[in-house]
Design a protein around this motif. Structure first.
Motif, PDB file in Angstrom:
ATOM      1  N   GLN A  93     -48.941  67.786   0.070  1.00 47.70           N
ATOM      2  CA  GLN A  93     -48.032  68.691  -0.647  1.00 47.70           C
ATOM      3  C   GLN A  93     -46.583  68.447  -0.253  1.00 47.70           C
ATOM      4  O   GLN A  93     -45.681  68.496  -1.090  1.00 47.70           O
ATOM      5  CB  GLN A  93     -48.438  70.142  -0.377  1.00 47.70           C
ATOM      6  N   ALA A  94     -46.353  68.167   1.042  1.00 46.10           N
ATOM      7  CA  ALA A  94     -44.995  67.870   1.504  1.00 46.10           C
ATOM      8  C   ALA A  94     -44.484  66.576   0.865  1.00 46.10           C
ATOM      9  O   ALA A  94     -43.302  66.468   0.513  1.00 46.10           O
ATOM     10  CB  ALA A  94     -44.973  67.750   3.020  1.00 46.10           C
ATOM     11  N   ALA A  97     -43.532  67.340  -2.672  1.00 43.27           N
ATOM     12  CA  ALA A  97     -42.285  68.112  -2.662  1.00 43.27           C
ATOM     13  C   ALA A  97     -41.093  67.195  -2.407  1.00 43.27           C
ATOM     14  O   ALA A  97     -40.019  67.372  -3.003  1.00 43.27           O
ATOM     15  CB  ALA A  97     -42.356  69.205  -1.598  1.00 43.27           C
ATOM     16  N   LYS A  98     -41.268  66.195  -1.539  1.00 42.20           N
ATOM     17  CA  LYS A  98     -40.190  65.247  -1.256  1.00 42.20           C
ATOM     18  C   LYS A  98     -39.868  64.429  -2.509  1.00 42.20           C
ATOM     19  O   LYS A  98     -38.691  64.161  -2.804  1.00 42.20           O
ATOM     20  CB  LYS A  98     -40.594  64.332  -0.111  1.00 42.20           C
ATOM     21  N   ARG A 100     -40.208  65.425  -5.589  1.00 45.56           N
ATOM     22  CA  ARG A 100     -39.464  66.314  -6.495  1.00 45.56           C
ATOM     23  C   ARG A 100     -38.018  66.471  -6.036  1.00 45.56           C
ATOM     24  O   ARG A 100     -37.088  66.498  -6.842  1.00 45.56           O
ATOM     25  CB  ARG A 100     -40.164  67.674  -6.586  1.00 45.56           C
ATOM     26  N   GLU A 101     -37.847  66.575  -4.724  1.00 42.00           N
ATOM     27  CA  GLU A 101     -36.508  66.730  -4.164  1.00 42.00           C
ATOM     28  C   GLU A 101     -35.625  65.520  -4.480  1.00 42.00           C
ATOM     29  O   GLU A 101     -34.418  65.659  -4.707  1.00 42.00           O
ATOM     30  CB  GLU A 101     -36.624  66.904  -2.646  1.00 42.00           C
ATOM     31  N   TRP A 167     -46.950  61.221  -8.709  1.00 48.17           N
ATOM     32  CA  TRP A 167     -45.715  61.890  -9.134  1.00 48.17           C
ATOM     33  C   TRP A 167     -45.008  61.103 -10.226  1.00 48.17           C
ATOM     34  O   TRP A 167     -44.552  61.678 -11.216  1.00 48.17           O
ATOM     35  CB  TRP A 167     -44.778  62.083  -7.944  1.00 48.17           C
ATOM     36  N   GLU A 182     -52.424  69.085  -9.909  1.00 50.34           N
ATOM     37  CA  GLU A 182     -51.970  68.830  -8.545  1.00 50.34           C
ATOM     38  C   GLU A 182     -52.952  69.351  -7.504  1.00 50.34           C
ATOM     39  O   GLU A 182     -53.160  68.718  -6.473  1.00 50.34           O
ATOM     40  CB  GLU A 182     -50.582  69.455  -8.344  1.00 50.34           C
TER      41      GLU A 182
END
Length: 205
Positions: A93-94, A97-98, A100-101, A167, A182
Motif C-alpha cells: 500500500q505504501a 501511495a508513493k 500516486r504521490e 499503477w 487494489e
C-alpha cells in the motif's frame, strides 16, 4: 505553513508539465499559475530557465524520497508485533501511495524526459533505484526471513515491479489489469511475499 514563491513556481510548473507537456507550457503560464504577473519575468528571479525549474522539481522529489526511505527503514521494527502478511500489505500500500504521490513526475518522465537524459539519470539513481533498494533492505530485515539465503535485490525487483506495473496500467488505461481492484492486488502481493517463508520450509523434492 506559508509557501514561498519558489515553491509555488516548482509546484505549478510540475502540474502544468504533467497536464500539458513541457514544450507546450510557457514561462508566462507558469508565472500566472504561481500568482506572478505573466510575462513580467518573475520566474527568472528564481530560476535561470524553464529547464532549471524542472530539474529543481526532480531534485526536490529525490530529496523527499530519500527522507521517506530513511524514515521507513528507521522505523522498520515498529510493526514487528503484527503478522508478516499485514506488514507486507502495508508495504504494498505504501508503494502504491508513493506512485500516486509521484504521478505528475511520472507523466513528465514518459512524455518529455527523453529530451533530458541527464534528468532521467538523476531520477533513476535518485528515486527509482533507491526505492527498489529500500524494498530489498526492508525484506531482508523482517524476522521471518532471518537466515533465508535469498537474492533480496532481485526479489525486490519482482515485487516492486509488480506495484509499478499495476499503477501504470491503471493510470494509462483507466482501469487495473483484468479489473483486479487494489484490495485484491495488495492481498495477492502479500501472499507472494509470504511464499518466501513457505518455500524456505517446504520439504525437499
Amino acid at each position: 505553513m506559508t509557501t514561498s514563491t519558489r515553491e509555488r513556481i516548482v509546484s505549478e510548473s510540475l502540474r502544468l508539465f504533467a497536464d500539458r507537456g513541457y514544450a507546450a507550457t510557457s514561462v508566462a503560464e507558469i508565472e500566472a499559475a504561481a500568482g506572478l504577473s505573466p510575462g513580467a519575468g518573475g520566474l527568472y528571479r528564481h530560476f535561470r530557465s524553464k529547464e532549471e525549474v524542472l530539474a529543481s522539481a526532480i531534485r526536490e522529489h529525490i530529496e523527499r524520497t530519500r527522507r521517506q526511505i530513511s524514515d521507513v527503514l528507521h522505523n522498520a521494527t515498529t510493526y514487528e508485533d503484527r503478522p508478516l502478511e499485514i506488514r507486507l500489505r502495508m508495504t504494498c500500500q505504501a508503494g502504491l501511495a508513493k506512485m500516486r504521490e509521484e504521478q505528475d513526475l511520472i507523466r513528465i518522465l514518459f512524455r518529455d524526459l527523453d529530451q533530458f537524459p541527464n534528468l532521467v539519470a538523476e531520477m533513476r539513481e535518485g528515486i527509482v533505484n533507491p526505492l527498489y533498494d529500500g524494498i530489498a533492505t526492508w525484506l531482508s530485515q523482517q524476522p521471518e526471513f532471518e537466515g533465508i539465503d535469498e537474492d533480496w535485490p532481485a526479489v525486490a525487483s519482482v515485487l516492486g515491479g509488480a506495484v509499478v506495473n499495476y499503477w501504470l496500467a491503471n493510470e494509462s488505461m483507466y482501469e487495473p489489469p483484468t479489473r483486479i481492484d487494489e484490495k485484491r492486488f495488495v492481498s495477492s502481493w502479500a501472499r507472494l511475499g509470504l511464499g518466501l517463508v513457505n518455500l524456505e520450509h517446504a520439504p525437499a523434492p
